[in-house]
Motif scaffolding. Structure first.
Motif, PDB file in Angstrom:
ATOM      1  N   ASP A  15      58.722  72.446  19.434  1.00  0.00           N
ATOM      2  CA  ASP A  15      59.158  71.091  18.844  1.00  0.00           C
ATOM      3  C   ASP A  15      60.372  71.225  19.729  1.00  0.00           C
ATOM      4  O   ASP A  15      60.723  71.675  20.520  1.00  0.00           O
ATOM      5  CB  ASP A  15      59.277  70.960  17.402  1.00  0.00           C
ATOM      6  N   THR A  51      54.453  68.320  15.525  1.00  0.00           N
ATOM      7  CA  THR A  51      54.059  69.056  14.212  1.00  0.00           C
ATOM      8  C   THR A  51      53.037  69.950  14.826  1.00  0.00           C
ATOM      9  O   THR A  51      52.654  70.035  15.902  1.00  0.00           O
ATOM     10  CB  THR A  51      53.253  68.077  13.351  1.00  0.00           C
ATOM     11  N   ASN A  78      59.037  70.027  11.901  1.00  0.00           N
ATOM     12  CA  ASN A  78      58.693  68.675  11.769  1.00  0.00           C
ATOM     13  C   ASN A  78      57.532  68.465  10.604  1.00  0.00           C
ATOM     14  O   ASN A  78      57.602  67.482   9.951  1.00  0.00           O
ATOM     15  CB  ASN A  78      58.260  67.919  13.214  1.00  0.00           C
ATOM     16  N   ASP A  79      56.628  69.594  10.426  1.00  0.00           N
ATOM     17  CA  ASP A  79      55.694  69.451   9.272  1.00  0.00           C
ATOM     18  C   ASP A  79      56.756  69.408   7.908  1.00  0.00           C
ATOM     19  O   ASP A  79      56.562  68.636   7.115  1.00  0.00           O
ATOM     20  CB  ASP A  79      54.764  70.627   9.227  1.00  0.00           C
TER      21      ASP A  79
END
Length: 185
Positions: A15, A51, A78-79
């Motif tokens: 990410d 994600t 990000n999850d």
């Protein structure tokens, strides 16, 4: 630790922490890794905001185009920031690892942690997913490289989430032995 004598292709599936958010790409840790391992091809398949579900969707094309020997999975932040359930995180990471291994690639999983304000129960379940996967698949799990960096404000961007340019060499040096060891396995 000596580097492998063969030329490998390493895919970084990450990410914003691996995409070099907030700085020119050539100053991020993945580019610095290329400088440390010039005999290898390092492919940065990282996307800011990614994600595990997004990484899973993109992975088949990345595997086909790069044909990596090693996939470094740096996903999940990000999850966690979106409060996704840990079982969803684990399911997506399971599919990512399986896809990579089915294509003949080794996998190095990087631990991700969420900020403490998400509560101890969620944080523990989130982090445990990475340890469980490392055990289930008998793969290496690199500790979260942001643990020490995030505690040092001089290494962080103003948003308090992303490492700055000064942190990139530290991340490279943190990841280098893990990647080298995974290539040697």
């Amino acid at each position: 630790m000596c580097a492998p004598t063969y030329a490998a292709t390493v895919l970084i599936l990450g990410d914003s922490l691996s995409a070099g958010y907030g700085m020119p790409e050539n100053q991020g840790w993945v580019q610095l890794l290329r400088d440390e391992l010039p005999q290898h091809t390092i492919v940065n398949g990282s996307v800011s905001g990614e994600t595990t579900a997004g990484g899973l969707r993109r992975l088949p094309n990345l595997l086909a185009s790069s044909q990596p020997d090693l996939v470094v999975v740096e996903l999940g932040g990000n999850d966690g920031l979106r409060g996704f359930p840990p079982n969803q995180l684990k399911s997506n990471l399971t599919k990512i690892i399986t896809l990579a291994e089915d294509q003949g690639a080794k996998v190095l999983l990087t631990e991700i942690m969420v900020p403490p304000n998400y509560g101890p129960r969620y944080s523990k379940m989130f982090t445990e997913a990475y340890h469980q996967l490392a055990d289930e698949f008998a793969i290496n799990l690199a500790p979260f490289f942001m643990q020490e960096i995030a505690a040092d404000k001089s290494l962080m961007q103003r948003d308090g989430i992303h490492p700055n340019e000064q942190a990139q060499s530290k991340i490279t040096q943190w990841m280098l032995p893990w990647i080298t060891e995974a290539l040697d396995k």
